[in-house]
Structures are given as structure tokens and as C-alpha cells.
Design an enzyme around this catalytic site. Structure first.
Site, PDB file in Angstrom:
ATOM      1  N   ASN A   7       0.744  -1.016  -0.134  1.00  0.00           N
ATOM      2  CA  ASN A   7       0.228   0.110   0.176  1.00  0.00           C
ATOM      3  C   ASN A   7       0.882   1.572  -0.124  1.00  0.00           C
ATOM      4  OD1 ASN A   7      -1.584   2.723   0.432  1.00  0.00           O
ATOM      5  ND2 ASN A   7      -3.009   0.801   2.369  1.00  0.00           N
ATOM      6  N   GLU A  34      -4.223   1.930  -2.763  1.00  0.00           N
ATOM      7  CA  GLU A  34      -3.809   3.246  -2.662  1.00  0.00           C
ATOM      8  C   GLU A  34      -3.466   3.624  -3.499  1.00  0.00           C
ATOM      9  OE1 GLU A  34      -5.114   5.637   1.526  1.00  0.00           O
ATOM     10  OE2 GLU A  34      -3.807   3.685   1.917  1.00  0.00           O
ATOM     11  N   TYR A 106      -8.126  -3.826  -1.991  1.00  0.00           N
ATOM     12  CA  TYR A 106      -7.702  -2.654  -0.913  1.00  0.00           C
ATOM     13  C   TYR A 106      -9.114  -2.283  -0.114  1.00  0.00           C
ATOM     14  CZ  TYR A 106      -6.964   1.912   1.234  1.00  0.00           C
ATOM     15  OH  TYR A 106      -7.190   2.916   1.641  1.00  0.00           O
ATOM     16  N   ASP A 146      -4.273  -4.696   0.863  1.00  0.00           N
ATOM     17  CA  ASP A 146      -4.372  -4.306   1.799  1.00  0.00           C
ATOM     18  C   ASP A 146      -5.905  -5.163   2.792  1.00  0.00           C
ATOM     19  OD1 ASP A 146      -4.815  -2.651   5.055  1.00  0.00           O
ATOM     20  OD2 ASP A 146      -4.650  -0.518   3.704  1.00  0.00           O
ATOM     21  N   ASN A 148      -6.957  -4.317   5.663  1.00  0.00           N
ATOM     22  CA  ASN A 148      -7.338  -3.712   6.771  1.00  0.00           C
ATOM     23  C   ASN A 148      -8.289  -4.533   7.866  1.00  0.00           C
ATOM     24  OD1 ASN A 148      -7.080  -0.627   7.079  1.00  0.00           O
ATOM     25  ND2 ASN A 148      -8.283  -0.793   4.777  1.00  0.00           N
ATOM     26  N   HIS A 247       2.599   2.232   4.578  1.00  0.00           N
ATOM     27  CA  HIS A 247       2.307   0.707   4.953  1.00  0.00           C
ATOM     28  C   HIS A 247       3.879   0.318   5.097  1.00  0.00           C
ATOM     29  CE1 HIS A 247      -1.829   0.101   5.378  1.00  0.00           C
ATOM     30  NE2 HIS A 247      -1.485   1.121   5.358  1.00  0.00           N
TER      31      HIS A 247
END
EC number: 3.1.11.2
Length: 261
Positions: A7, A34, A106, A146, A148, A247
Site C-alpha cells: 500500500n 491506494e 484494498y 491491504d 484492513n 505501510h
């Protein structure tokens, strides 16, 4: 084969660092998240290093890409049944590279458990699971990016700090478990420093230097990929210095594929 996921938190803002990292690390395939650029805004300098680029962008927000120097075939932007907020966002792209289908993801942040974005996150992960089912029968798969979500309490620096937040709630972790139940494995990456392979550190309050991080960038892969893993590490060095992403990349090395029977 060497592949990675990162990311970059704005590919234009991080371009000098990305180019330097690509030259020094020399991955064959990179899953990027991102990017924060439109489809046609991905920097051409990457191609001059020998990489084909498939990008799926959304201007100032989100954005994913795949970089490959071993082929980039059957590119797919998004996935079947993907929910939106309210419209589908640039959060997933996949392609076949070197005999493996790589998907860069993402996952929505979720914001807070009370926010509508949290429900969107759970719906997005559930739809991703459903969309992956037919592809898993077609051959080796890597779903990296990513997510999350921190899979366990050990994947955050202090679970008490995060207990009432997103990224660690039981429904989010159950959504990850549902992906693993398909036959995907969380590829463990070793830390270059310390005991915890964190991949994200907030910019504020010296969190990186105190190693107060989270492991939310993940590599999920089918067994035919994980059997070839010879090394995997979090490139913490890429998080250092001036103007880094928040990141760090994960780098994975694979042995040659066994010959077909």
C-alpha cells in the site's frame, strides 16, 4: 519468482521511493494499493523499468494496480457481485502472471463499527469470497493487499487500544476466516526487526519508531503457491526515511514450480 504487495498511499507522492525500491528489490510481480490516481494516471516511469502495468484508479481515492515483468494476461478490474458505496470503487484488480492469478485488494477501512462503511466492509469481504470460488478451481491464486483487518490479537501492538475499534472485531476476523476456509493460507512473513511482522504504523506520535503497529497487509494464497514459498518478509526498511508510505511492503520468494506430471 519474487512477488510483493504494498500500500503505497499515493503512487505519485511515493514515486521516487517506489522506483528505487523496485530497482533494489527486483520483484517480478507487485500488487499495489491506494494509488490515488485515475486509470491513465499511473506513472510511466515504472514501465521504463521493464514492468507492464494494469491499473484501476479513482482519482484522489482508493486505486489498485498490478506490476509485472513476467506477463500480464486476462486483466479483470473489480469482481462479480462487488458492492459499492454507493457505486463500486477501485479496490480490486487481478491478472495472470507467470502461471499464477494475482489479485491486488484494498479492503474498505470500515471507519467505526457504528458507521455504514463498516457494513460495506463486511459486505465487500463476503462478496470477494463468493467471487473467488470459481477462480480457485482454475489454478494457483494469490490474493494480496491491504485487508484492513488484523487476524489475531497478536497482530496489533496493544489489543486494549483497539478493542472498541474496527480492524479487530469478530465479524471482520470471521470474514477473513471465511476466505481461508476456501483453501487460502495466510503466508507468514518474518519481521526484519523485532518480534512482530507489523506492516502498518500510524504517522503520528512516533508510532513507527516505537514499533506500535498492526499487521493488516496480508498475502493469502492457494496451497500450490504456499508449497513453493522459500522466504517471506516485511520490508521494514521501506517504511523508513523521508516521505514514506505508512505501510511497508511484504516480499515473497517462490521456488520454481514443480514439473507437470
Amino acid at each position: 519468482m519474487r512477488f510483493a504487495t504494498w500500500n503505497v498511499n499515493s503512487v505519485k507522492a511515493r514515486l521516487p521511493r517506489l522506483l528505487d525500491w523496485l530497482e533494489n528489490t527486483a520483484p517480478d510481480v507487485v500488487c499495489i494499493q491506494e494509488t490515488k490516481v485515475a486509470d491513465d494516471g499511473f506513472p510511466s516511469e515504472v514501465e521504463r523499468l521493464g514492468y507492464e502495468v494494469a491499473a484501476y484508479g479513482q482519482g484522489r481515492w482508493n486505486g489498485v494496480a498490478l506490476l509485472s515483468r513476467i506477463g500480464l494476461d486476462d486483466v479483470r478490474r473489480g469482481f462479480d457481485g462487488e458492492p459499492g458505496y454507493p457505486d463500486p470503487e477501485a479496490r480490486a484488480i487481478s491478472a495472470r502472471c507467470g502461471g499464477i492469478r494475482f489479485m491486488s485488494v484494498y479492503v474498505p477501512n470500515g471507519r467505526t463499527p457504528e458507521d455504514p462503511h463498516y457494513d460495506y466492509k463486511l459486505r465487500w469481504l463476503a462478496a470477494l469470497r463468493d467471487a473467488l470460488v470459481p477462480g480457485l478451481a482454475e489454478g494457483p491464486v494469490v490474493v494480496a493487499g491491504d485487508y484492513n483487518v488484523a487476524p489475531t490479537d497478536a497482530d496489533v501492538w496493544d489489543i486494549a487500544v483497539f478493542a472498541a475499534s474496527t480492524h479487530v472485531t469478530p465479524p471482520e476476523r470471521a470474514a477473513l476466516a471465511a476466505l481461508r476456509d476456501l483453501g487460502l493460507t495466510d503466508v507468514p512473513a518474518r519481521p526484519l526487526k523485532g518480534d512482530h511482522p507489523f506492516t502498518y504504523w500510524d504517522y503520528r506520535a512516533g508510532m513507527f519508531h516505537q514499533n506500535k503497529g498492526m499487521r493488516i497487509d496480508l498475502v493469502y494464497a492457494t496451497a500450490d503457491v504456499t508449497a513453493r514459498v522459500s522466504d517471506a518478509y516485511v520490508d521494514r526498511e521501506a517504511r523508513k526515511g523521508k516521505g514514506p508510505s505508512d505501510h511497508a511492503p511484504i516480499v515473497v520468494d517462490l521456488n520454481d514450480a514443480p514439473p507437470s506430471p
